[in-house]
Design a protein around this motif. Sequence first.
Motif, PDB file in Angstrom:
ATOM      1  N   ALA A 182      32.023  21.266  40.333  1.00 36.77           N
ATOM      2  CA  ALA A 182      31.863  22.527  39.618  1.00 36.77           C
ATOM      3  C   ALA A 182      31.173  23.567  40.502  1.00 36.77           C
ATOM      4  N   GLY A 183      30.142  23.153  41.224  1.00 36.47           N
ATOM      5  CA  GLY A 183      29.422  24.090  42.081  1.00 36.47           C
ATOM      6  C   GLY A 183      30.297  24.689  43.161  1.00 36.47           C
ATOM      7  N   VAL A 184      31.032  23.826  43.866  1.00 37.68           N
ATOM      8  CA  VAL A 184      31.944  24.315  44.909  1.00 37.68           C
ATOM      9  C   VAL A 184      33.032  25.186  44.303  1.00 37.68           C
ATOM     10  N   SER A 185      33.504  24.806  43.105  1.00 41.10           N
ATOM     11  CA  SER A 185      34.566  25.562  42.440  1.00 41.10           C
ATOM     12  C   SER A 185      34.079  26.883  41.867  1.00 41.10           C
ATOM     13  N   VAL A 186      32.765  27.089  41.858  1.00 37.71           N
ATOM     14  CA  VAL A 186      32.210  28.388  41.488  1.00 37.71           C
ATOM     15  C   VAL A 186      32.050  29.265  42.726  1.00 37.71           C
ATOM     16  N   VAL A 187      31.387  28.737  43.735  1.00 32.89           N
ATOM     17  CA  VAL A 187      30.973  29.561  44.880  1.00 32.89           C
ATOM     18  C   VAL A 187      32.171  30.152  45.618  1.00 32.89           C
ATOM     19  N   ILE A 188      33.107  29.319  46.045  1.00 33.93           N
ATOM     20  CA  ILE A 188      34.205  29.796  46.892  1.00 33.93           C
ATOM     21  C   ILE A 188      35.151  30.731  46.137  1.00 33.93           C
ATOM     22  N   PRO A 189      35.689  30.351  44.962  1.00 37.27           N
ATOM     23  CA  PRO A 189      36.570  31.283  44.245  1.00 37.27           C
ATOM     24  C   PRO A 189      35.865  32.565  43.810  1.00 37.27           C
ATOM     25  N   THR A 190      34.575  32.478  43.456  1.00 36.82           N
ATOM     26  CA  THR A 190      33.839  33.676  43.046  1.00 36.82           C
ATOM     27  C   THR A 190      33.794  34.705  44.165  1.00 36.82           C
ATOM     28  N   LEU A 191      33.416  34.273  45.351  1.00 38.25           N
ATOM     29  CA  LEU A 191      33.312  35.200  46.473  1.00 38.25           C
ATOM     30  C   LEU A 191      34.681  35.724  46.892  1.00 38.25           C
ATOM     31  N   PHE A 192      35.701  34.861  46.843  1.00 34.85           N
ATOM     32  CA  PHE A 192      37.047  35.320  47.161  1.00 34.85           C
ATOM     33  C   PHE A 192      37.528  36.347  46.139  1.00 34.85           C
ATOM     34  N   GLY A 193      37.268  36.087  44.854  1.00 37.95           N
ATOM     35  CA  GLY A 193      37.659  37.030  43.807  1.00 37.95           C
ATOM     36  C   GLY A 193      36.969  38.369  43.966  1.00 37.95           C
ATOM     37  N   GLY A 194      35.684  38.348  44.333  1.00 33.29           N
ATOM     38  CA  GLY A 194      34.968  39.602  44.562  1.00 33.29           C
ATOM     39  C   GLY A 194      35.541  40.373  45.729  1.00 33.29           C
ATOM     40  N   TRP A 195      35.827  39.670  46.830  1.00 35.22           N
ATOM     41  CA  TRP A 195      36.429  40.298  48.006  1.00 35.22           C
ATOM     42  C   TRP A 195      37.802  40.893  47.668  1.00 35.22           C
ATOM     43  N   LEU A 196      38.615  40.140  46.944  1.00 37.60           N
ATOM     44  CA  LEU A 196      39.963  40.598  46.594  1.00 37.60           C
ATOM     45  C   LEU A 196      39.908  41.824  45.687  1.00 37.60           C
ATOM     46  N   SER A 197      38.936  41.874  44.775  1.00 39.57           N
ATOM     47  CA  SER A 197      38.837  43.006  43.842  1.00 39.57           C
ATOM     48  C   SER A 197      38.503  44.304  44.554  1.00 39.57           C
ATOM     49  N   ASP A 198      37.841  44.217  45.695  1.00 42.09           N
ATOM     50  CA  ASP A 198      37.554  45.417  46.477  1.00 42.09           C
ATOM     51  C   ASP A 198      38.812  45.987  47.118  1.00 42.09           C
ATOM     52  N   ARG A 199      39.873  45.215  47.106  1.00 43.91           N
ATOM     53  CA  ARG A 199      41.123  45.647  47.721  1.00 43.91           C
ATOM     54  C   ARG A 199      42.206  45.998  46.712  1.00 43.91           C
ATOM     55  N   ILE A 200      42.342  45.238  45.641  1.00 42.16           N
ATOM     56  CA  ILE A 200      43.424  45.493  44.686  1.00 42.16           C
ATOM     57  C   ILE A 200      42.931  45.947  43.315  1.00 42.16           C
ATOM     58  N   GLY A 201      41.621  45.950  43.092  1.00 36.17           N
ATOM     59  CA  GLY A 201      41.089  46.381  41.809  1.00 36.17           C
ATOM     60  C   GLY A 201      40.462  45.241  41.031  1.00 36.17           C
ATOM     61  N   ARG A 202      39.576  45.598  40.106  1.00 42.26           N
ATOM     62  CA  ARG A 202      38.852  44.588  39.327  1.00 42.26           C
ATOM     63  C   ARG A 202      39.761  43.915  38.282  1.00 42.26           C
ATOM     64  N   LYS A 203      40.526  44.702  37.546  1.00 39.84           N
ATOM     65  CA  LYS A 203      41.229  44.163  36.380  1.00 39.84           C
ATOM     66  C   LYS A 203      42.293  43.119  36.716  1.00 39.84           C
ATOM     67  N   PRO A 204      43.118  43.296  37.759  1.00 44.00           N
ATOM     68  CA  PRO A 204      44.085  42.238  38.063  1.00 44.00           C
ATOM     69  C   PRO A 204      43.426  40.893  38.361  1.00 44.00           C
ATOM     70  N   VAL A 205      42.307  40.937  39.085  1.00 42.61           N
ATOM     71  CA  VAL A 205      41.617  39.690  39.431  1.00 42.61           C
ATOM     72  C   VAL A 205      40.888  39.120  38.219  1.00 42.61           C
TER      73      VAL A 205
END
Length: 436
Positions: A291-314
């Motif tokens: 659970a911990g690993v599945s929080v940290v890595i996807p969370t940071l990737f999702g934040g990075w991706l939202s800076d490029r394509i927007g918050r709502k799609p992610v």
Amino acid sequence: MSDQPLTADQIVSAPLLGSSMSRRHGIVAVTIGNTIEYYDFTVYTFFAVMIGRQFFPVDNPWGNLLLSVATFGVGFLTRPLGAIFIGALADRAGRRAALNLSIVLMALGTALIALTPGYATLGLAAPILLVVGRLLQGFAAGGEIGSAASYMIEVAPPAERGYFGSWTNAGQGLALILAGVVAMILTTVLPQAALESWGWRVAFLVGLVIVPVGVYVRRHIPETIDGASVHGSAGAVLKELFGSHLRTVTLGVLTIVGGTVSYFVSTYMTSYAIATLHLPASAALVVPFVAGVSVVIPTLFGGWLSDRIGRKPVLIWPRVVLILAAYPAFMYLTAQPSALSLALMTAVIMGLHSLSGGLMLVLVPELLPRAVRTTGFAMIYAVGVCVFGGSTQVVLTWLIQATGNPLSPAYYLMLANAISVVAMLMLEESKGRALD
């Protein structure tokens, strides 16, 4: 530490953000403190069965577990109060004061849980003191999340608020990993009798030992509010919040529902594996790591991706996939219960949740003005978590017992995420939006 409002001159003279070094220091300090606080708050879930036996001498094992997870849920009742009090402090006296207060209060609640003797020694006073400790922890957690989320997006460069802000949620993942390491060590080193008698208390004492680290690094973080941002009273903060931003508050609460239920379904899997699937404790303790690993890595990737394509799609698409995947994941786990299937199922739920989970702590604060941001988001998060997070483990335990269907948690998970998707569709996009 005073809760009196700072004057404009006092705040302007405070160490407001400047260099990239001060930004990094602020991010690291808040993340460390956030990890410590959430370790203290969530470690209870990993030892809920053992705590139940110590504090609730019920002959029926299901009743024992239900009382224990209900005590876990009690910790959510005071989160709205903490959100109002500590959130208003952050909006009046600065983020730093609020962040320091929340970590100290969390330490006090954790100490009470770790040091209170069981029912055999104190009788009825034992569960009462346990509940008081959980209430104090809940109060602290209620103020922590709003202060941390606001600080992270305020300290971030404008084009990287999604990534920087997602570290607030990543801190919760780091807390799960830390809790898993401690639980695994205790389970491996101690005999079962010692673990149930006193060993679980060591996990809470570990949290107390590292609290001074969080206090130290937070004392010197740069402030992020200025004189123009400060309200004269907590009442003025609440008046503006519910007068001008009621729609954002309402949709924000509904947005939090799916993430809250998903997170606590995943953390419940330790108890689910032992009580429902009858897996050994050693197999069940794989949950915190995964659970911990599945929080940290996807969370940071999702934040990075939202800076490029927007918050709502992610935010939205991982929730849709989670709704579709929940039932098959539970079917697989119940048909083939093992440490491997438990790990895979936890990774699916927590990973999909975390892709968008960190952005819930970014988008909603971005939609609120600085003067009410901390109080507003703290209340939004606290109400959502109080109603749904605090009840999730109790509801799941009751559903499984009442229906006899080990798949019933999947239906609850799907419903909660469907509610959030509808709310997310109605929120405004906040990427590129000026904070003030």
